[in-house]
Design a protein around this motif. Sequence first.
Motif, PDB file in Angstrom:
ATOM      1  N   GLY A   1     115.628  26.465  58.511  1.00  0.00           N
ATOM      2  CA  GLY A   1     116.236  26.270  59.835  1.00  0.00           C
ATOM      3  C   GLY A   1     115.551  27.190  60.890  1.00  0.00           C
ATOM      4  O   GLY A   1     115.166  27.291  62.115  1.00  0.00           O
ATOM      5  N   ARG A   2     115.912  28.201  61.029  1.00  0.00           N
ATOM      6  CA  ARG A   2     115.707  29.528  61.298  1.00  0.00           C
ATOM      7  C   ARG A   2     113.699  29.237  61.684  1.00  0.00           C
ATOM      8  O   ARG A   2     113.264  29.407  62.920  1.00  0.00           O
ATOM      9  CB  ARG A   2     115.914  31.020  60.847  1.00  0.00           C
ATOM     10  N   TRP A   3     113.081  29.205  60.490  1.00  0.00           N
ATOM     11  CA  TRP A   3     111.743  29.262  60.774  1.00  0.00           C
ATOM     12  C   TRP A   3     111.237  27.472  61.253  1.00  0.00           C
ATOM     13  O   TRP A   3     110.204  27.898  62.117  1.00  0.00           O
ATOM     14  CB  TRP A   3     110.756  28.681  59.257  1.00  0.00           C
TER      15      TRP A   3
ATOM     16  N   LEU B   1     112.907  26.882  64.189  1.00  0.00           N
ATOM     17  CA  LEU B   1     113.508  26.840  65.246  1.00  0.00           C
ATOM     18  C   LEU B   1     112.056  27.719  65.397  1.00  0.00           C
ATOM     19  O   LEU B   1     111.691  28.138  67.171  1.00  0.00           O
ATOM     20  CB  LEU B   1     114.565  27.464  65.519  1.00  0.00           C
TER      21      LEU B   1
ATOM     22  N   LEU C   1     108.867  26.572  66.368  1.00  0.00           N
ATOM     23  CA  LEU C   1     108.792  24.863  68.059  1.00  0.00           C
ATOM     24  C   LEU C   1     108.928  26.147  68.787  1.00  0.00           C
ATOM     25  O   LEU C   1     108.425  25.852  70.061  1.00  0.00           O
ATOM     26  CB  LEU C   1     110.358  24.784  67.771  1.00  0.00           C
ATOM     27  N   ALA C   2     109.480  26.740  69.194  1.00  0.00           N
ATOM     28  CA  ALA C   2     109.583  28.059  69.994  1.00  0.00           C
ATOM     29  C   ALA C   2     108.324  28.770  70.616  1.00  0.00           C
ATOM     30  O   ALA C   2     107.705  29.047  71.202  1.00  0.00           O
ATOM     31  CB  ALA C   2     110.459  29.484  69.901  1.00  0.00           C
TER      32      ALA C   2
END
Length: 192
Positions: A17-19, A21, A24-25
């Motif tokens: 999930g962090r990767w 995010l 996408l950023a």
Amino acid sequence: MPISAPSDAPQRSRWRGRWALIGLAALFFGPLLFTWGYYSAGFTWRPAPKLSGSLIDPPVQLAPQDAARLVPGRWKVVVVGVCNEACWGTLVDLRQIWRSLPRFQDALVRIYVHPPGQALSSERMAEQPGLIEVEDGQGRLLPALALAAPPQSTAFMLVDPHGFAMLRYGKDFDRRAARKDIDHLLRRFVPN
């Protein structure tokens, strides 16, 4: 029943999930940061115009009294000088270009500017319906047009509705490319 080691699946799920995010950023903010850095470093990007004619930069504005003689408020293709065989060939080509643009025939006029006593014969004028002849009796219009496009190297020029000479085409202009230029400009600047 054997005792199993604790599963690390929830932790892997959190990292995924962090990767996602972070990805996408980077996808969103990456182009913005690149553009900001590009311009703040002093670089600029100006694409070259894709015109077959030569852009008159800066455009030459005709004096109001001269522009008034060249049908104000309409786009103009202007042929200047004594009409020899090359000039006549240009006028024929411009008539064909003009006829191939039926949507813009009212917005575009063809003008032949000549010195005193060099008017086209009545037979040649009959072959050029819609051509406007302008005689430079006072000797001011030809020098003003020569500032925008030297007649010895120019077949014709394109003048906007406000009297600015914008494009010039050499004696060896490509008729199809010139038609494409004129069509593109008129589609962009002439309301439907």
